[in-house]
Write a protein that holds these residues in place. Structure first.
Motif, short mmCIF file in Angstrom:
data_model
loop_
_atom_site.label_atom_id
_atom_site.label_comp_id
_atom_site.label_asym_id
_atom_site.label_seq_id
_atom_site.Cartn_x
_atom_site.Cartn_y
_atom_site.Cartn_z
N HIS A 54 0.87 -1.19 0.00
CA HIS A 54 0.00 0.00 0.00
C HIS A 54 0.90 1.23 0.00
O HIS A 54 1.71 1.40 0.91
CB HIS A 54 -0.90 0.01 1.24
CG HIS A 54 -1.85 1.14 1.27
ND1 HIS A 54 -3.06 1.10 0.63
CD2 HIS A 54 -1.78 2.36 1.86
CE1 HIS A 54 -3.70 2.25 0.83
NE2 HIS A 54 -2.94 3.03 1.57
N VAL A 55 0.78 2.05 -1.03
CA VAL A 55 1.53 3.29 -1.11
C VAL A 55 0.56 4.42 -0.77
O VAL A 55 -0.49 4.55 -1.40
CB VAL A 55 2.14 3.51 -2.51
CG1 VAL A 55 2.96 4.81 -2.55
CG2 VAL A 55 3.01 2.32 -2.93
N CYS A 67 4.97 10.86 1.18
CA CYS A 67 4.58 9.51 0.79
C CYS A 67 5.19 8.50 1.74
O CYS A 67 6.06 8.82 2.56
CB CYS A 67 5.01 9.21 -0.64
SG CYS A 67 6.80 9.18 -0.86
N GLY A 68 4.75 7.29 1.59
CA GLY A 68 5.31 6.15 2.31
C GLY A 68 4.62 4.89 1.82
O GLY A 68 3.56 4.96 1.20
N TYR A 84 4.82 -9.71 8.53
CA TYR A 84 4.85 -8.38 9.12
C TYR A 84 4.75 -7.34 8.02
O TYR A 84 4.91 -7.64 6.84
CB TYR A 84 6.12 -8.16 9.96
CG TYR A 84 7.42 -8.13 9.19
CD1 TYR A 84 8.00 -6.93 8.81
CD2 TYR A 84 8.09 -9.31 8.86
CE1 TYR A 84 9.20 -6.90 8.11
CE2 TYR A 84 9.29 -9.29 8.17
CZ TYR A 84 9.84 -8.08 7.80
OH TYR A 84 11.02 -8.05 7.11
N ALA A 85 4.46 -6.12 8.44
CA ALA A 85 4.41 -5.00 7.51
C ALA A 85 5.74 -4.28 7.59
O ALA A 85 6.19 -3.91 8.68
CB ALA A 85 3.27 -4.05 7.85
N TYR A 86 6.36 -4.11 6.44
CA TYR A 86 7.60 -3.33 6.36
C TYR A 86 7.23 -1.96 5.79
O TYR A 86 6.58 -1.87 4.76
CB TYR A 86 8.63 -4.01 5.46
CG TYR A 86 9.88 -3.18 5.33
CD1 TYR A 86 10.86 -3.23 6.30
CD2 TYR A 86 10.05 -2.31 4.26
CE1 TYR A 86 11.99 -2.44 6.22
CE2 TYR A 86 11.17 -1.51 4.17
CZ TYR A 86 12.14 -1.58 5.15
OH TYR A 86 13.25 -0.78 5.07
N PHE A 87 7.64 -0.91 6.50
CA PHE A 87 7.39 0.45 6.05
C PHE A 87 8.64 1.00 5.38
O PHE A 87 9.75 0.84 5.89
CB PHE A 87 7.03 1.37 7.22
CG PHE A 87 5.65 1.18 7.79
CD1 PHE A 87 4.85 0.10 7.45
CD2 PHE A 87 5.15 2.11 8.68
CE1 PHE A 87 3.58 -0.05 7.99
CE2 PHE A 87 3.89 1.96 9.23
CZ PHE A 87 3.10 0.88 8.88
N GLY A 88 8.46 1.67 4.26
CA GLY A 88 9.57 2.29 3.56
C GLY A 88 9.11 3.48 2.75
O GLY A 88 7.93 3.82 2.73
N PHE A 89 10.07 4.10 2.06
CA PHE A 89 9.80 5.23 1.17
C PHE A 89 9.10 6.35 1.92
O PHE A 89 8.21 7.02 1.40
CB PHE A 89 8.99 4.76 -0.04
CG PHE A 89 8.91 5.73 -1.19
CD1 PHE A 89 9.88 6.69 -1.41
CD2 PHE A 89 7.84 5.67 -2.07
CE1 PHE A 89 9.80 7.58 -2.48
CE2 PHE A 89 7.74 6.54 -3.15
CZ PHE A 89 8.72 7.50 -3.35
N LEU A 123 10.76 -1.12 10.13
CA LEU A 123 11.35 -0.23 9.14
C LEU A 123 12.83 -0.12 9.44
O LEU A 123 13.29 -0.55 10.49
CB LEU A 123 10.66 1.15 9.13
CG LEU A 123 10.62 1.98 10.41
CD1 LEU A 123 11.94 2.63 10.75
CD2 LEU A 123 9.55 3.05 10.28
N THR A 124 13.57 0.42 8.51
CA THR A 124 15.00 0.65 8.74
C THR A 124 15.27 2.14 8.59
O THR A 124 14.61 2.83 7.80
CB THR A 124 15.89 -0.14 7.76
OG1 THR A 124 15.53 0.19 6.42
CG2 THR A 124 15.74 -1.64 7.96
#
Length: 154
Positions: A54-55, A67-68, A84-89, A123-124
């Protein structure tokens, strides 16, 4: 300041590509291993069409300002969760930072994760990126693991 959030579409792709380059510029000082330009992090078109991702974007007065994304990932086999959900961007235009917009994006992504049955979020972030770390801590994230690296001489 009235900021709205929504799911990104393929029509947003040109702006998302600009955001990606902004993110790379912001992160380059923290990572000497990022290749010289031209470089991209994501296949944004694929990400926008992925049913397991999902963006989200934030708009202010008709302009995209942040955004993310969240995507479903499979963890290491020994962890206590199956996915798991990884969050990025996670990116906000510089002139809009510090106004809680990242928090709005994170809340949208957390809601998506819960709808997917994902109760673990990861997230990282670069350890020296203190503004980003503070923003993530404000939304409930805790430091968890440190990744270390070493470059051996050729």
């Amino acid at each position: 300041m009235k900021v709205t959030t929504r799911q990104a579409t393929l029509e947003d792709l040109p702006v998302l590509k600009e955001f990606e380059q902004g993110l790379i510029r912001d992160e380059r000082p923290f990572d000497p291993t990022i290749r010289p330009d031209p470089v991209t992090y994501y296949s944004l078109e694929t990400l926008l069409q992925d049913p397991n991702s999902h963006v989200a974007v934030a708009e202010y007065q008709g302009e995209l300002v942040a955004c993310g994304y969240a995507t479903r990932k499979v963890p290491r086999h020994y962890l206590d969760h199956q996915a798991y959900a990884y969050f990025g961007f996670m990116y906000t235009l510089p002139q809009y930072r510090g106004r809680g917009i990242n928090r709005q994006i994170m809340e949208v992504l957390k809601a998506w994760a819960l709808e997917q049955g994902l109760h673990e979020i990861r997230l990282t972030v670069y350890k020296d990126n203190l503004p980003a770390i503070k923003a993530y801590e404000k939304t409930g994230f805790l430091e968890h693991i440190v990744e270390m690296r070493q470059r051996l001489a050729d």
